[in-house]
Design a protein around this motif. Structure first.
Motif, short mmCIF file in Angstrom:
data_model
loop_
_atom_site.label_atom_id
_atom_site.label_comp_id
_atom_site.label_asym_id
_atom_site.label_seq_id
_atom_site.Cartn_x
_atom_site.Cartn_y
_atom_site.Cartn_z
N GLY A 38 0.73 -1.06 0.02
CA GLY A 38 -0.17 0.05 0.08
C GLY A 38 0.75 1.10 -0.03
O GLY A 38 0.15 2.45 -0.01
N ARG A 73 -2.17 -3.36 -2.52
CA ARG A 73 -2.39 -3.83 -0.95
C ARG A 73 -1.65 -5.41 -0.99
O ARG A 73 -1.32 -5.80 0.15
CB ARG A 73 -3.90 -3.94 -0.79
CG ARG A 73 -4.36 -4.61 0.70
CD ARG A 73 -5.75 -4.49 0.48
NE ARG A 73 -6.47 -5.14 1.62
CZ ARG A 73 -6.82 -6.32 2.03
NH1 ARG A 73 -6.50 -7.25 0.98
NH2 ARG A 73 -7.24 -6.84 2.94
N GLY A 163 -7.51 -0.31 3.22
CA GLY A 163 -7.31 -1.73 2.81
C GLY A 163 -7.99 -2.63 3.83
O GLY A 163 -7.84 -3.86 3.50
#
Length: 276
Positions: A38, A73, A163
């Motif tokens: 991320g 992610r 996320g």
């Protein structure tokens, strides 16, 4: 919990990371950022060098040699970044930290924003998806990201982390690729860095008032659920400039800003660029 700008920046402060060879002249590939799923790297190398990620050419450095790369992610934890300019080449091996992504449940959403069935609505959603895809395809030749970001709200509280696995009305959904920042309806939203507005819509089905800003090389931030949009497509905005107002339009249960970021096709955590 309410956070002012200073507290949020302190809590999400970006740690520096340098990756160079034994001699800068032999390997001029300087990187800093957040080596985490991320996260991102801001780099500097030869002007207009091609930048490869794990062997794939994905971007080109600016005229001053600046570039940005992002990690999704679910990115692999080992990544190789290479800069190539004619016969010159420099490479750095990056080990990413594994991201921590909690589960987050939201109830009380209108069914039309979770599992729409109406054919006319589905056609509208497809049309809006095409508009968003075109705006995300922007590749502005700029490096406005080089100095990091400021927070888009003066005062806010984080209501959902980036996320997180979302459960909407009891049904598991895709991960939440935004940072939800609670704030009163009408609170001013400001541009965290300079960039080009590539989308400005007042009433999208899922997002309500929606703005995209390209900060250079396809690093695009999105601002969802706005009650009022204050900019237009093609406009250049600058750090701290008013772009919109907080709202609760689209798939939302209360007033907040959902702040998102993409680099090319990769979803990134925008808060990690604060004070980068």
């Amino acid at each position: 919990m309410t956070l002012d700008r200073r507290a949020l920046l302190s809590g999400l402060a970006v740690s520096g990371l340098a990756a160079t060879g034994a001699r800068a002249q032999a390997n001029p590939l300087n990187l800093r950022g957040r080596a985490v799923q991320g996260g991102h790297m801001i780099g500097r190398t030869w002007p207009r060098a091609l930048i490869f990620i794990d062997g794939e050419a994905l971007t080109t450095a600016s005229a001053d040699g600046w570039f940005v790369v992002g990690f999704d992610r679910d990115s692999p934890l080992a990544t190789r970044i290479t800069a190539r300019s004619g016969p010159q080449e420099a490479t750095s091996e990056i080990t990413l930290a594994r991201g921590q992504f909690p589960s987050h449940s939201i109830s009380g959403l209108p069914s039309s924003t979770v599992a729409p069935q109406d054919s006319a609505l589905l056609a509208r959603i497809r049309e809006q998806a095409a508009i968003k895809a075109e705006a995300y395809a922007s590749r502005l030749d700029a490096d406005y990201f080089r100095d990091g970001f400021a927070a888009p709200l003066e005062t806010m509280r984080v209501t959902s982390a980036w996320g997180s696995q979302r459960i909407l009305n009891g049904t598991p959904a895709q991960p939440h690729y935004g940072v939800d920042l609670g704030a009163p309806t009408g609170a001013p939203i400001t541009a965290p860095a300079a960039g080009l507005v590539t989308l400005a819509e007042s009433d999208f089905h899922y997002e309500g008032g929606l703005i995209f800003i390209d900060h250079g090389q396809g690093l695009i931030t999105a601002y969802l659920h706005q009650s009022r949009v204050e900019v237009s497509v093609g406009q250049t905005v600058y750090r701290g400039q008013l772009i919109g107002r907080v709202g609760a339009r689209g798939r939302a249960t209360g007033p907040h800003l959902c702040w998102r970021m993409k680099w090319r096709d990769r979803n990134l955590d925008p808060s990690l660029l604060l004070r980068a």
